[in-house]
Design a protein around this motif. Structure first.
Motif, PDB file in Angstrom:
ATOM      1  N   SER A   1       0.837  -1.205   0.000  1.00  0.00           N
ATOM      2  CA  SER A   1       0.000   0.000   0.000  1.00  0.00           C
ATOM      3  C   SER A   1       0.867   1.248   0.000  1.00  0.00           C
ATOM      4  N   PHE A   2       0.218   2.362  -0.238  1.00  0.00           N
ATOM      5  CA  PHE A   2       0.938   3.636  -0.246  1.00  0.00           C
ATOM      6  C   PHE A   2       0.092   4.678   0.465  1.00  0.00           C
ATOM      7  N   ILE A   3       0.743   5.718   0.895  1.00  0.00           N
ATOM      8  CA  ILE A   3       0.032   6.899   1.394  1.00  0.00           C
ATOM      9  C   ILE A   3       0.863   8.118   1.021  1.00  0.00           C
ATOM     10  N   VAL A   4       0.197   9.121   0.522  1.00  0.00           N
ATOM     11  CA  VAL A   4       0.859  10.399   0.205  1.00  0.00           C
ATOM     12  C   VAL A   4       0.001  11.491   0.814  1.00  0.00           C
TER      13      VAL A   4
ATOM     14  N   ASN B   1       4.384  13.985   3.104  1.00  0.00           N
ATOM     15  CA  ASN B   1       4.690  12.685   3.703  1.00  0.00           C
ATOM     16  C   ASN B   1       4.317  11.614   2.686  1.00  0.00           C
ATOM     17  N   ALA B   2       5.188  10.678   2.489  1.00  0.00           N
ATOM     18  CA  ALA B   2       4.881   9.584   1.561  1.00  0.00           C
ATOM     19  C   ALA B   2       5.432   8.298   2.153  1.00  0.00           C
TER      20      ALA B   2
ATOM     21  N   TYR C   1       9.354  -1.254   4.317  1.00  0.00           N
ATOM     22  CA  TYR C   1       8.731   0.077   4.368  1.00  0.00           C
ATOM     23  C   TYR C   1       9.703   1.110   3.819  1.00  0.00           C
ATOM     24  N   LEU C   2       9.186   2.023   3.063  1.00  0.00           N
ATOM     25  CA  LEU C   2       9.995   3.162   2.632  1.00  0.00           C
ATOM     26  C   LEU C   2       9.177   4.417   2.917  1.00  0.00           C
ATOM     27  N   SER C   3       9.692   5.277   3.767  1.00  0.00           N
ATOM     28  CA  SER C   3       8.929   6.486   4.092  1.00  0.00           C
ATOM     29  C   SER C   3       9.776   7.729   3.853  1.00  0.00           C
ATOM     30  N   LEU C   4       9.095   8.792   3.545  1.00  0.00           N
ATOM     31  CA  LEU C   4       9.777  10.053   3.221  1.00  0.00           C
ATOM     32  C   LEU C   4       8.975  11.204   3.801  1.00  0.00           C
TER      33      LEU C   4
ATOM     34  N   ALA D   1      13.296   6.898   5.603  1.00  0.00           N
ATOM     35  CA  ALA D   1      13.643   5.645   6.287  1.00  0.00           C
ATOM     36  C   ALA D   1      13.286   4.453   5.406  1.00  0.00           C
ATOM     37  N   LEU D   2      14.204   3.552   5.315  1.00  0.00           N
ATOM     38  CA  LEU D   2      13.952   2.275   4.641  1.00  0.00           C
ATOM     39  C   LEU D   2      14.063   1.206   5.718  1.00  0.00           C
TER      40      LEU D   2
END
Lengths: 303, 790
Positions: free
Chosen positions: B261-264, B299-300, B313-316, B355-356
């Motif tokens: 899934s994704f969230i932006v 935020n993504a 997880y990859l977050s930015l 963060a990865l």
């Protein structure tokens, strides 16, 4: 679209609301106290300046006190009673302080609480040696035919800090010259002060043209302080010989604290974010400084 | 005697039977049924054995129990409890999907519920549901996580309206703000009036003020652990809001259903766009001029579930603030020569964190999280001028000056959760950070055909440092009544050939009295290797992060706390705590120093000293039901002592606040209407004001000058007026365009128009008399915002 208009209207209401608002706040009025300003040394007659403090919200200008009774005690015995001279100065033309004695002062004046302070003269510290190197200089003729020039120099002073005595040092330097300075009443001939800079880690900072250092880390040591300065010239002729006077002033701990904090106060950058500076005060029931110092000097001539 | 022997035999037999009873492990993840979002901190309790645990940051749990019938309840605030009954005779994986409880009615909690405050070994820790944060009234309608935290006991706000906060007497740099495990160095937009955290993208918020678990380190006073949402695994959805200051839009959904899934989520202000004509008018400039301010943040996050054992997880996060002024003059002819001028000035600052992470369930009892993170904060000011002169030929004169400061981190970490049995919950791991400090450097470029080109860089050089740590902690159930979290954190910092090391024990104990009261105690030591230089109370972007050096040692703190905790009916939790904290090697700007003076090295204008804080905190919180909220009260004393400040005498810290009260409530009236309100009261901040002036004397060898001296009795001995304020908001739910679930939120900031002090200064009254003046910023301010979902 209607929604957007509504949001915009609210936005402007909010912005108007965000304008700052100022109110006057009750602030306790400080009761005026006597102020003593007296730095004493064995080379000077007793000279004391007496004035009165004002509340920080008082509109009146600061002023001297002319009807005070000033008493100087030496080792607890009345030594002299300086008398009023001019502009708040009280002077005793008969006595000078002596190293090794403890001096105290009491001042009373109608309408004020009496004030008290005490201090001693530190031992004079002679300049053991002095050296100076001109690192750069140039002279040229200005538009009007005058001689303009500058001189960069590095100098150092060596002294023996007395062991078992807590003191501090102020170093100052002058070019022996004649410049005219106006002190509100007359034109005076004076030597030209030099602005000293030092990267010595024991030099705390410099205020005005002098540098200041405590003996905390050099107590009892032979110490060499190195500093630099720039001198500038402007005259009809290029100087043939230049004399520089270097002064090493040894301060009592109380006087050192005053010099350091007053210097910091005087040279602070008055921006809204700067931290306030508390100036040291050793006057009981009043304000100011009663501090002793001794000084020695030496001269260098360059051609 | 025979009877005694029989009894002993029976006991021994029972012990053997008990010891030999086969144990099995139930493990899995707890997620939201509708979105697949992990539920952090879900309470999991097995009633028969009286054992329990909680889900970790990734929703994972593990509970080992003897073979028997089990009766497990899963509970999470705002969700319907899930009960599972079965016979446990082998290791099983039990993934739980929980249904949000729409009406938030009280769930009658079993007295042994593992989530209850008195059951937890940790203390000084507060979790606020994000929905509760969103329900609170907000300045200009902008929901702000950090401002919600300011309403908690033990947390003091700084300047009104800003999101800076001070925990148990600590400084603003002593808060470790983690966004998905990555430190955020400057959490402020617009000088702190808004924080960088977009509530729409946040899953959970936890504040730790003391009794720090060993897994945390690097800051003295608090940890704010913020976890971002992961995105809906089931379906696509979006939400947005339109506010007075900014608008937000969040999109989320499955990339591969139930697998990825994704969230932006993005937010931007539009003051600069809306006000552009007014700015031009105010600046008296034409259409070639643009000036303004904006901030944005984004935020993504994406995640991919390889299996029940592995997930990536990859977050930015990225966000910037920018003030700008751009001027392009129309070309003009002068004396036959054509001139064109361009001017661009900008001031900007911003964070990037990324963060990865790889979650790996090594076995039913051991869970690992491995991650690489990146965090950067930059502040820059630039001035670019260009003049194009066209005569017989074209020449271009360029002047460019750019100032840059900041901090950049690359970090790696491996964390493990090991649950050998219900009596132990071990966490251990190792972290490493490579810091690059940029204390401020200027680049000057001058290109002019008449002179030699200049391209130079001056200022402080980058400083590189390595920070590393390792830790182990165990949440131990010693007896049914006594439980503890014991751990140790070891860290080191290597900078300019200097190595600092620290071993930090952490202890938190809980002892149950009766069924619902607990006494708690904790002791923790903390070490902090980086410092923030700031002499303002607002979150100015010029605040500078600097490392410990040979002269400036790391900050350290020790804290002890003692308290009681209880859960009343209707899940109302009470905690009363007392604490004492001392801090060493903390920094303050020297007398007279200012951050505006860049001519001096930073470490020459600071003093190193000590600090103390002690006090008591009362916290009564209700998290569930139609009416939720809390009452917080803090009684505290905070002092500082520096050899060269206040002549070495102890003085109160500027945020020494004797009394601090907050009352927060939100109430669901019906399906359409909800209201919320807050009231805060705080003792006025301590500031330094002169009380008198007198003639000073510089026995200078030359001038012997006299000047007025301002007399300050003691540092911070004047109290600003007390601060109090009431905010209120009402929320109305409706269908926008007959299909979008929407909310209109009407709010009022400072309902009774209290003129709270922002700062004081000496000025003049209407009759030209000197007077002390108080400046206040925010009076009664209405706001309106619209939230919608699709």
């Amino acid at each position: 679209m209607k929604l957007l208009k509504y949001v915009l209207s609210l936005f402007f209401i909010a912005m108007i609301g965000c304008e700052t608002n100022e109110d006057i706040v009750d602030f306790p009025l400080h009761k005026s106290r006597l102020v003593i300003n007296c730095s004493f040394s064995e080379t000077k007659f007793w000279t004391v300046h007496i004035s009165k403090s004002l509340s920080v919200i008082d509109n009146a200008p600061l002023s001297a006190v002319e009807d005070a009774v000033v008493k100087i005690f030496e080792d607890g015995v009345l030594l002299t009673k300086p008398t009023y001279f001019v502009d708040g100065f009280y002077i005793s033309f008969t006595d000078t302080p002596i190293i090794g004695k403890k001096y105290s002062i009491t001042v009373s004046a109608p309408g004020f609480e009496s004030v008290f302070a005490s201090d001693s003269l530190p031992v004079a510290v002679p300049i053991s040696s002095i050296s100076m190197v001109v690192t750069d200089s140039a002279f040229y003729t200005g538009h009007l035919g005058e001689i303009v020039g500058y001189l960069n120099a590095e100098a150092s002073i060596v002294f023996d800090d007395p062991a078992n005595q807590e003191n501090a040092y102020v170093i100052a330097a002058f070019r022996v010259d004649t410049i005219y300075s106006f002190d509100s009443t007359s034109w005076n001939l004076m030597n030209r002060p030099l602005f000293l800079e030092s990267t010595d880690l024991n030099v705390e900072t410099r205020y005005g043209e002098t540098i200041i250092l405590s003996d905390e880390l050099i107590n009892g040591q032979t110490y060499e302080v190195t500093f630099t300065f720039q001198d500038s010239f402007e005259g009809v002729n290029k100087p043939k010989a230049i004399h520089y006077i270097f002064i090493l002033r040894s301060l009592s701990p109380q006087y050192y604290l005053y010099e350091r904090t007053y210097g910091l106060f005087s040279t602070r950058i008055p921006d809204p974010f700067s931290e306030p500076v508390q100036v040291y005060n050793n006057i009981e029931n009043g304000f100011g400084i009663f501090g002793g110092y001794s000084e020695s000097s030496d001269t260098i001539m360059i051609q | 005697m025979i009877n005694m022997n029989v009894q002993l035999l029976l006991v021994f037999t029972l012990f053997i039977l008990s010891a030999s009873a086969q144990k099995y492990t139930i493990s899995g993840y707890v997620v939201d049924r509708n979105t697949g979002e992990k539920l952090i901190g879900t309470a999991i309790f097995e009633k028969n054995a009286g054992q329990g645990t909680t889900s970790n940051t990734y929703g994972f749990y593990s509970l080992t129990l003897p073979e028997d019938s089990v009766n497990i309840i899963f509970h999470f605030v705002g969700y319907s409890a899930v009960l599972k009954r079965f016979h446990l005779h082998k290791d099983i994986v039990l993934n739980i999907e929980m249904e949000p409880s729409l009406d938030l009615t009280e769930v009658e909690i079993n007295v042994d519920d593992y989530e209850r405050i008195e059951q937890q070994s940790t203390m000084s820790t507060i979790k606020i549901p994000v929905e509760q944060i969103k329900a609170l009234p907000a300045l200009l309608g902008e929901v702000d996580v950090l401002k919600a935290l300011q309403l908690l006991p033990g947390v003091q706000s700084g300047v009104e309206g800003t999101s800076g906060f001070y925990v148990r007497g600590g400084g603003p740099d002593q808060n470790l703000i983690l966004l998905d495990g990555t430190p955020v160095y400057n959490a402020n937009h617009l000088f702190g009036f808004f924080s960088v955290f977009n509530a729409d993208a946040i899953n959970s918020v936890e504040l730790i003020k003391g009794g720090f678990p060993a897994r945390y380190g690097g800051r003295l006073s608090s940890v704010i652990d913020i976890n971002l949402k992961e995105g809906n695994m089931k379906k696509y959805q979006g939400s947005g809001s339109i506010g007075i200051v900014a608008s937000k839009l969040t999109l989320e959904g499955p990339i591969i259903k139930d697998k990825s899934s994704f969230i932006v989520s993005a937010r931007r202000t539009y003051i600069d766009v809306l006000l552009q004509p007014f700015i031009r008018y105010a600046l008296n400039q034409g259409s070639g001029t643009k000036a303004g301010y904006y901030f944005y943040d984004l935020n993504a996050k994406i995640n991919y579930k390889f299996s029940d054992k592995d997930r990536l997880y990859l977050s930015l996060y990225t966000g910037d603030d920018k003030f700008y002024f751009r001027l392009r003059q129309n070309p003009y002819l002068y004396d036959g020569v054509l001139y064109e001028n361009k001017l661009e000035q900008e001031m900007g600052w911003g964070n990037v964190t990324s963060a990865l992470r790889w979650n790996h369930k090594i076995n039913k009892k051991l869970f690992s999280n491995t991650g690489i993170t990146y965090s950067r904060y930059n502040f820059s000011v630039s001035d670019y001028r260009e003049e194009v002169v066209t005569d017989t030929a074209m020449t271009r004169n360029i002047f460019s000056l750019k100032y840059l400061s900041g901090i950049e981190d690359w970090a790696g970490k491996v964390d493990f959760d090991y649950v050998p049995n219900p009596k132990h919950y071990l966490k251990f791991g190792i972290h490493g950070i490579y810091h690059t400090f940029r204390p401020g450097a200027s680049t000057l470029i001058i290109q002019n055909p008449g002179i030699t080109d200049i391209d130079s860089t001056s200022g402080a050089e980058d400083v590189y440092a390595t920070e590393y740590s390792t830790y182990i902690e165990d949440d131990i159930k010693f007896t049914k009544r006594l439980k503890g979290n014991l751990g140790v954190h070891y860290s080191g910092f290597y900078v300019n050939s200097k190595l600092y090391q620290s071993l930090q024990p952490r202890i938190a104990l809980r002892y149950l009295i009766g069924k619902s009261w607990a006494i708690k105690a904790s002791y923790s030591t903390m070490e902090q290797y980086i410092h923030l230089l700031t002499n303002t109370s607002i979150g100015l972007p010029t605040d500078l992060w600097v490392p410990s050096t040979e002269n400036i040692k790391p900050q350290s703190a020790q804290q002890v706390a003692l308290g009681i905790a209880k859960t009343f009916k209707k899940n109302i939790q009470l905690s009363i705590e007392g604490y004492y904290k001392n801090m060493d090697n903390i920094l303050e700007y020297s007398d007279g120093a200012t951050f505006l003076n860049n001519n001096e090295e930073w470490d020459t204008k600071v003093e190193v000293g000590k600090g103390w804080s002690y006090g008591g905190e009362f916290f009564l919180q209700k998290k569930t039901g139609n009416t939720t909220g809390w009452i917080g009260y803090t009684l505290s004393w905070t002092n500082r002592q520096f050899d060269n400040i206040n002549f070495g005498k102890i003085y109160p810290y500027k945020y020494d606040r004797r009394h601090d009260i907050s009352v927060v409530f939100s109430h669901l009236i019906n399906d359409r209407w909800a209201i919320a309100g807050t009231w805060v009261y705080g003792t006025g901040n301590a500031i330094t004001l002169p009380i008198a002036t007198y003639t000073g004397f510089a026995n200078d060898t030359y001038y012997g000058l006299y000047g007025a001296v301002e007399y300050y009795e003691n540092k911070n001995d004047y109290r600003m007026a007390s601060y109090h304020r009431m905010d209120f908001s009402a929320k109305y739910k409706f269908l926008l365009f007959k299909q979008l679930d929407s909310e209109m939120i009407m709010g009022v900031y400072n309902l009774y128009n209290r003129k709270n002090p922002l700062y004081y200064y000496f000025g003049y009254d209407a009759f030209d008399n000197k007077a002390l003046k108080r400046v206040s910023l925010f009076p009664f301010i209405p706001s309106l915002s619209l939230n919608f979902k699709f």
